[in-house]
Design an enzyme around this catalytic site. Sequence first.
Site, PDB file in Angstrom:
ATOM      1  N   ASP A  35      57.950  49.223 121.792  1.00 36.15           N
ATOM      2  CA  ASP A  35      57.858  50.677 121.947  1.00 36.15           C
ATOM      3  C   ASP A  35      57.286  50.961 123.331  1.00 36.15           C
ATOM      4  OD1 ASP A  35      57.612  53.027 119.428  1.00 36.15           O
ATOM      5  OD2 ASP A  35      57.052  53.563 121.479  1.00 36.15           O
ATOM      6  N   THR A 133      68.793  58.042 112.385  1.00 36.50           N
ATOM      7  CA  THR A 133      69.835  58.938 111.875  1.00 36.50           C
ATOM      8  C   THR A 133      70.563  59.531 113.058  1.00 36.50           C
ATOM      9  OG1 THR A 133      68.365  59.600 110.141  1.00 36.50           O
ATOM     10  CG2 THR A 133      70.327  60.916 110.434  1.00 36.50           C
ATOM     11  N   LEU A 164      64.965  54.709 103.306  1.00 35.87           N
ATOM     12  CA  LEU A 164      63.612  54.714 102.746  1.00 35.87           C
ATOM     13  C   LEU A 164      63.025  56.117 102.822  1.00 35.87           C
ATOM     14  CD1 LEU A 164      61.096  54.993 105.017  1.00 35.87           C
ATOM     15  CD2 LEU A 164      61.930  52.758 105.642  1.00 35.87           C
ATOM     16  N   ALA A 165      62.191  56.446 101.845  1.00 34.73           N
ATOM     17  CA  ALA A 165      61.432  57.697 101.907  1.00 34.73           C
ATOM     18  C   ALA A 165      59.991  57.355 102.266  1.00 34.73           C
ATOM     19  CB  ALA A 165      61.498  58.422 100.569  1.00 34.73           C
ATOM     20  N   ARG A 262      74.699  64.173  84.353  1.00 33.25           N
ATOM     21  CA  ARG A 262      75.460  64.449  85.572  1.00 33.25           C
ATOM     22  C   ARG A 262      74.561  65.021  86.661  1.00 33.25           C
ATOM     23  NH1 ARG A 262      79.672  68.344  82.816  1.00 33.25           N
ATOM     24  NH2 ARG A 262      77.653  69.009  82.036  1.00 33.25           N
ATOM     25  N   CYS A 278      63.571  64.286 108.647  1.00 32.97           N
ATOM     26  CA  CYS A 278      65.013  64.073 108.457  1.00 32.97           C
ATOM     27  C   CYS A 278      65.799  65.258 107.945  1.00 32.97           C
ATOM     28  CB  CYS A 278      65.229  62.909 107.493  1.00 32.97           C
ATOM     29  SG  CYS A 278      64.901  61.320 108.244  1.00 32.97           S
TER      30      CYS A 278
HETATM   31  C1  UDX Z   1      64.098  61.529 103.084  1.00 30.42           C
HETATM   32  C2  UDX Z   1      65.085  60.799 102.168  1.00 30.42           C
HETATM   33  O1  UDX Z   1      64.598  60.846 100.816  1.00 30.42           O
HETATM   34  C3  UDX Z   1      65.269  59.366 102.617  1.00 30.42           C
HETATM   35  O2  UDX Z   1      66.250  58.728 101.822  1.00 30.42           O
HETATM   36  C4  UDX Z   1      65.694  59.347 104.078  1.00 30.42           C
HETATM   37  O3  UDX Z   1      65.780  58.020 104.535  1.00 30.42           O
HETATM   38  C5  UDX Z   1      64.703  60.129 104.946  1.00 30.42           C
HETATM   39  O4  UDX Z   1      64.536  61.452 104.430  1.00 30.42           O
HETATM   40  P1  UDX Z   1      61.439  61.600 103.306  1.00 30.42           P
HETATM   41  O5  UDX Z   1      61.700  62.784 104.182  1.00 30.42           O
HETATM   42  O6  UDX Z   1      60.569  60.510 103.808  1.00 30.42           O
HETATM   43  O7  UDX Z   1      62.831  60.895 102.932  1.00 30.42           O
HETATM   44  O8  UDX Z   1      60.807  62.092 101.918  1.00 30.42           O
HETATM   45  P2  UDX Z   1      61.409  62.791 100.614  1.00 30.42           P
HETATM   46  O9  UDX Z   1      60.764  62.177  99.439  1.00 30.42           O
HETATM   47  O10 UDX Z   1      62.876  62.840 100.600  1.00 30.42           O
HETATM   48  O11 UDX Z   1      60.838  64.286 100.713  1.00 30.42           O
HETATM   49  C6  UDX Z   1      61.272  65.200 101.688  1.00 30.42           C
HETATM   50  C7  UDX Z   1      60.636  66.552 101.445  1.00 30.42           C
HETATM   51  O12 UDX Z   1      61.165  67.169 100.277  1.00 30.42           O
HETATM   52  C8  UDX Z   1      59.119  66.499 101.238  1.00 30.42           C
HETATM   53  O13 UDX Z   1      58.513  67.576 101.904  1.00 30.42           O
HETATM   54  C9  UDX Z   1      58.972  66.645  99.740  1.00 30.42           C
HETATM   55  O14 UDX Z   1      57.750  67.193  99.366  1.00 30.42           O
HETATM   56  C10 UDX Z   1      60.118  67.585  99.424  1.00 30.42           C
HETATM   57  N1  UDX Z   1      60.575  67.483  98.030  1.00 30.42           N
HETATM   58  C11 UDX Z   1      61.166  66.337  97.575  1.00 30.42           C
HETATM   59  C12 UDX Z   1      60.428  68.569  97.174  1.00 30.42           C
HETATM   60  O15 UDX Z   1      59.895  69.621  97.570  1.00 30.42           O
HETATM   61  N2  UDX Z   1      60.876  68.474  95.883  1.00 30.42           N
HETATM   62  C13 UDX Z   1      61.463  67.342  95.409  1.00 30.42           C
HETATM   63  O16 UDX Z   1      61.854  67.343  94.225  1.00 30.42           O
HETATM   64  C14 UDX Z   1      61.614  66.240  96.285  1.00 30.42           C
HETATM   65  C1  UDX Z   2      81.448  72.973  82.314  1.00 27.88           C
HETATM   66  C2  UDX Z   2      80.180  72.161  82.162  1.00 27.88           C
HETATM   67  O1  UDX Z   2      80.432  70.797  82.544  1.00 27.88           O
HETATM   68  C3  UDX Z   2      79.720  72.184  80.736  1.00 27.88           C
HETATM   69  O2  UDX Z   2      78.475  71.487  80.609  1.00 27.88           O
HETATM   70  C4  UDX Z   2      79.545  73.641  80.292  1.00 27.88           C
HETATM   71  O3  UDX Z   2      79.175  73.670  78.918  1.00 27.88           O
HETATM   72  C5  UDX Z   2      80.810  74.437  80.532  1.00 27.88           C
HETATM   73  O4  UDX Z   2      81.220  74.317  81.896  1.00 27.88           O
HETATM   74  P1  UDX Z   2      84.012  72.562  81.820  1.00 27.88           P
HETATM   75  O5  UDX Z   2      84.231  73.782  82.640  1.00 27.88           O
HETATM   76  O6  UDX Z   2      84.674  72.487  80.512  1.00 27.88           O
HETATM   77  O7  UDX Z   2      82.438  72.345  81.540  1.00 27.88           O
HETATM   78  O8  UDX Z   2      84.457  71.247  82.612  1.00 27.88           O
HETATM   79  P2  UDX Z   2      83.830  70.380  83.831  1.00 27.88           P
HETATM   80  O9  UDX Z   2      84.102  68.960  83.544  1.00 27.88           O
HETATM   81  O10 UDX Z   2      82.422  70.725  84.132  1.00 27.88           O
HETATM   82  O11 UDX Z   2      84.735  70.808  85.056  1.00 27.88           O
HETATM   83  C6  UDX Z   2      84.728  72.114  85.609  1.00 27.88           C
HETATM   84  C7  UDX Z   2      85.656  72.147  86.819  1.00 27.88           C
HETATM   85  O12 UDX Z   2      85.073  71.403  87.901  1.00 27.88           O
HETATM   86  C8  UDX Z   2      87.023  71.539  86.561  1.00 27.88           C
HETATM   87  O13 UDX Z   2      88.011  72.336  87.181  1.00 27.88           O
HETATM   88  C9  UDX Z   2      86.925  70.181  87.209  1.00 27.88           C
HETATM   89  O14 UDX Z   2      88.186  69.694  87.622  1.00 27.88           O
HETATM   90  C10 UDX Z   2      86.009  70.477  88.387  1.00 27.88           C
HETATM   91  N1  UDX Z   2      85.296  69.284  88.899  1.00 27.88           N
HETATM   92  C11 UDX Z   2      84.356  68.627  88.148  1.00 27.88           C
HETATM   93  C12 UDX Z   2      85.569  68.787  90.171  1.00 27.88           C
HETATM   94  O15 UDX Z   2      86.388  69.365  90.889  1.00 27.88           O
HETATM   95  N2  UDX Z   2      84.895  67.684  90.613  1.00 27.88           N
HETATM   96  C13 UDX Z   2      83.963  67.028  89.876  1.00 27.88           C
HETATM   97  O16 UDX Z   2      83.382  66.029  90.365  1.00 27.88           O
HETATM   98  C14 UDX Z   2      83.675  67.512  88.606  1.00 27.88           C
HETATM   99  P1  ADP Z   3      61.209  57.543 113.205  1.00 28.64           P
HETATM  100  O1  ADP Z   3      60.701  58.365 112.056  1.00 28.64           O
HETATM  101  O2  ADP Z   3      62.693  57.724 113.426  1.00 28.64           O
HETATM  102  O3  ADP Z   3      60.823  56.102 113.127  1.00 28.64           O
HETATM  103  P2  ADP Z   3      59.173  57.947 115.255  1.00 28.64           P
HETATM  104  O4  ADP Z   3      59.001  59.082 116.197  1.00 28.64           O
HETATM  105  O5  ADP Z   3      58.115  57.657 114.251  1.00 28.64           O
HETATM  106  O6  ADP Z   3      60.598  58.180 114.541  1.00 28.64           O
HETATM  107  O7  ADP Z   3      59.404  56.590 116.093  1.00 28.64           O
HETATM  108  C1  ADP Z   3      60.259  56.465 117.179  1.00 28.64           C
HETATM  109  C2  ADP Z   3      59.567  55.604 118.234  1.00 28.64           C
HETATM  110  O8  ADP Z   3      60.529  55.275 119.245  1.00 28.64           O
HETATM  111  C3  ADP Z   3      58.401  56.267 118.957  1.00 28.64           C
HETATM  112  O9  ADP Z   3      57.231  55.500 118.754  1.00 28.64           O
HETATM  113  C4  ADP Z   3      58.833  56.287 120.446  1.00 28.64           C
HETATM  114  O10 ADP Z   3      57.763  56.027 121.336  1.00 28.64           O
HETATM  115  C5  ADP Z   3      59.847  55.141 120.494  1.00 28.64           C
HETATM  116  N1  ADP Z   3      60.796  55.242 121.606  1.00 28.64           N
HETATM  117  C6  ADP Z   3      61.553  56.304 121.990  1.00 28.64           C
HETATM  118  N2  ADP Z   3      62.334  55.992 123.053  1.00 28.64           N
HETATM  119  C7  ADP Z   3      62.089  54.693 123.359  1.00 28.64           C
HETATM  120  C8  ADP Z   3      62.596  53.772 124.362  1.00 28.64           C
HETATM  121  N3  ADP Z   3      63.524  54.141 125.241  1.00 28.64           N
HETATM  122  N4  ADP Z   3      62.092  52.518 124.375  1.00 28.64           N
HETATM  123  C9  ADP Z   3      61.157  52.134 123.465  1.00 28.64           C
HETATM  124  N5  ADP Z   3      60.654  52.931 122.506  1.00 28.64           N
HETATM  125  C10 ADP Z   3      61.106  54.205 122.441  1.00 28.64           C
END
Ligand code: UDX
Ligand code: UDX
Ligand code: ADP
Length: 464
Positions: A35, A133, A164-165, A262, A278
Site C-alpha cells: 500500500d 468492485t 465478503l461483508a 422464494r 459498496c
Molecule cells: C456488502 C455486501 O453484503 C457484500 O457481499 C459485498 O462484498 C460488499 O457490500 P457490507 O457493505 O460490508 O457488504 O455489509 P452488509 O452486511 O451488506 O450491510 C450493508 C448495509 O446495509 C449496512 O449499513 C447494514 O446495516 C445495512 N443493512 C443490511 C440493513 O439495514 N438491513 C439489512 O437487513 C441488511
Molecule cells: C403469485 C404469488 O406467487 C402467489 O404467492 C400469490 O398467492 C399470488 O400471486 P401467481 O400470480 O399465480 O402467484 O404466479 P407466480 O408464479 O408468482 O408468477 C407471477 C408472474 O410472474 C407470472 O407471469 C410469471 O411468469 C412471472 N415470473 C415469475 C417471472 O417472470 N419470473 C420469475 O422468476 C417468476
Molecule cells: P476497500 O474497501 O476496497 O479495501 P480501502 O480504501 O479500505 O478500500 O483500501 C484501498 C487501499 O488501496 C488504501 O489503503 C489505499 O491507500 C490503497 N491504494 C490506492 N491506490 C494505490 C496504489 N496506486 N498503490 C498502492 N496502494 C494504493
Amino acid sequence: MKVKNICCIGAGYVGGPTMAIIAQKSPEITVTVVDINAKRIAAWNDPDVNNIPIYEPGLAEVVAEARGRNLFFSTDVDAAIDAADMIFISVNTPTKTYGMGKGMAADLKYIELCARQIARIATTDKIVVEKSTLPVRTAEALKNILDNTGNGVNFQILSNPEFLAEGTAVTDLHKPDRVLIGGDLDTEAGREAIQALVDVYAHWVTEDNILTTNVWSSELSKLTANAFLAQRVSSINALSELCEVTGADIKEVSKAIGMDSRIGPKFLQASVGFGGSCFQKDILNLVYIAKSFGLEEVADYWEQVIIMNDHQKRRFAAKLVKTLYNTVSGKQIAMLGWAFKKDTNDTRESASIYVADYLLNEQASVVVYDPKVTEEQILADLDYLGTRSEAENRALIRVVNSAEAACDQAHAIAIMTEWDAFKDLDWNAIYSDMLKPAFLFDGRRLLDRKVLEEIGFDFYAIGS
Ligand code: UDX
Ligand code: UDX
Ligand code: ADP
C-alpha cells in the site's frame, strides 16, 4: 501453472482480510500486501496484532498465524510486483467527485495508476486479478494499458469480485457462498490463468463453489449482487414508513414474508438506512452504465433504491427533531454507534454521518459513542461532507468513550449501529441520568419496546 508468489496492491478492508486468509490457507504461497499508505502498512505490521488497522472479528488471530511466515505487509510496491506471478488489484474505486460522471461513475484513477505501475515494473508474465468492485468492461481497459505500455511480457486479466461483508469477513472468506472467477475462457492461456486462481481457492473451497465465467459476466454479477441486496433494504425501509402510519409492525411483516422460500429471511432488517463503501457506489455505477447506453427506465428503477435510502436517513433525523417539540437547538442528543454496521470500524457512507449532519444543522449538541470508531475518524467524516467549517464541527460535536457518558444529561438518544453491547446497557441507570421526558429513537430495532417503556422512556422505533 502453480502460483508461488502473490502480491496484492491495496491493504484495505478487502485486500487485507482476503490476503490474510489466502496466506493462512496456502502456506506454500508467499503473499505480500502493499500500500502507498505507510501509516496503514505500519499498523498491519504492529507487533501487537490487536493494532492492525481493520477491526474484524477473528482477523487478528489469522494475521498472527500467517504474518512473517508467508504473509507480509510492505510499502515497496515495485519489489512486490516484480516478485509476483499473480497480482491482485484491491485499491479503492470511489464515486467520481469531479468531471464527467461526477457523483455517479466509479473513479478508476487508482486502478489505472496500478496498471501503469505493473506495466512499467513487470519483466515476467503476470496474472492480474481485479478484486475491487469495478464497472463492467474495466478488465478490458486494464488489458489495453498493460498490453500497450508493458515490456513485452504477457498479462492475463481475471475478474475475481469479493463478496465478503464487513463484520463477518473472516467467516465469509472461510466459507464463501461462492467464489467467482471471470477470465478469457476462449484461449488456452486464459483457461490456464483461471485454473491457477481456482487452485489457490481450492486450498479451502470445494470446487463446486467456484464458478468460472467470462470477464464481463463476473464484473456485472458483482454490481448486480450488491444492487439486489441494497434493493431489499430499501424495500423493507420503504415499508417501515408505511408500518409506522398504519399500525403494522415491520418486524412481523419481515418475518411473515421471509418465510416464503422464494423471498428468504435474510437482509430484511429495517434500519436507519444502509451504508458501507459498496452499495451506494455500485448502484450509482449501475445507473451510470444504464444511462450511458440510453436505458432510462433501467437507470430510474435502480436509482430509486438510493433515493429511498436518502429519504430513510433524513426522515429518521426529522422525526427526532419533530418529536422534541420541533427544536433540538442547544439540546444534547446522544448518538450510539457511528460505524455503518456492527463489528466493524468502517464508517464509509454510514447513516450516522448524515443524521449527525442534519442534527448539527438544527444546532443540536451531538455527543457520539462508538466502541470501535476513533474521534479522529468521526470528525474526518463530518469534515469531508463540507457542510460547515472544521472549527464549527469541533464546537458542536463531542466524542466520548462510553455510552453512559454520551447519554448523561441528554434530551434524546439515537441508536445508530446495532452493536450487541448496546442491548445490555443498564438502561435504568441511563434513564435516571437523562433529562425528562427521556426520548429514545431506535434506528436499528435493537431494543425491546416494552422494557424501555416500562423504564419510562418515550420510545420510537423504525417501522412500528
Ligand atoms: C456488502 C455486501 O453484503 C457484500 O457481499 C459485498 O462484498 C460488499 O457490500 P457490507 O457493505 O460490508 O457488504 O455489509 P452488509 O452486511 O451488506 O450491510 C450493508 C448495509 O446495509 C449496512 O449499513 C447494514 O446495516 C445495512 N443493512 C443490511 C440493513 O439495514 N438491513 C439489512 O437487513 C441488511
Ligand atoms: C403469485 C404469488 O406467487 C402467489 O404467492 C400469490 O398467492 C399470488 O400471486 P401467481 O400470480 O399465480 O402467484 O404466479 P407466480 O408464479 O408468482 O408468477 C407471477 C408472474 O410472474 C407470472 O407471469 C410469471 O411468469 C412471472 N415470473 C415469475 C417471472 O417472470 N419470473 C420469475 O422468476 C417468476
Ligand atoms: P476497500 O474497501 O476496497 O479495501 P480501502 O480504501 O479500505 O478500500 O483500501 C484501498 C487501499 O488501496 C488504501 O489503503 C489505499 O491507500 C490503497 N491504494 C490506492 N491506490 C494505490 C496504489 N496506486 N498503490 C498502492 N496502494 C494504493
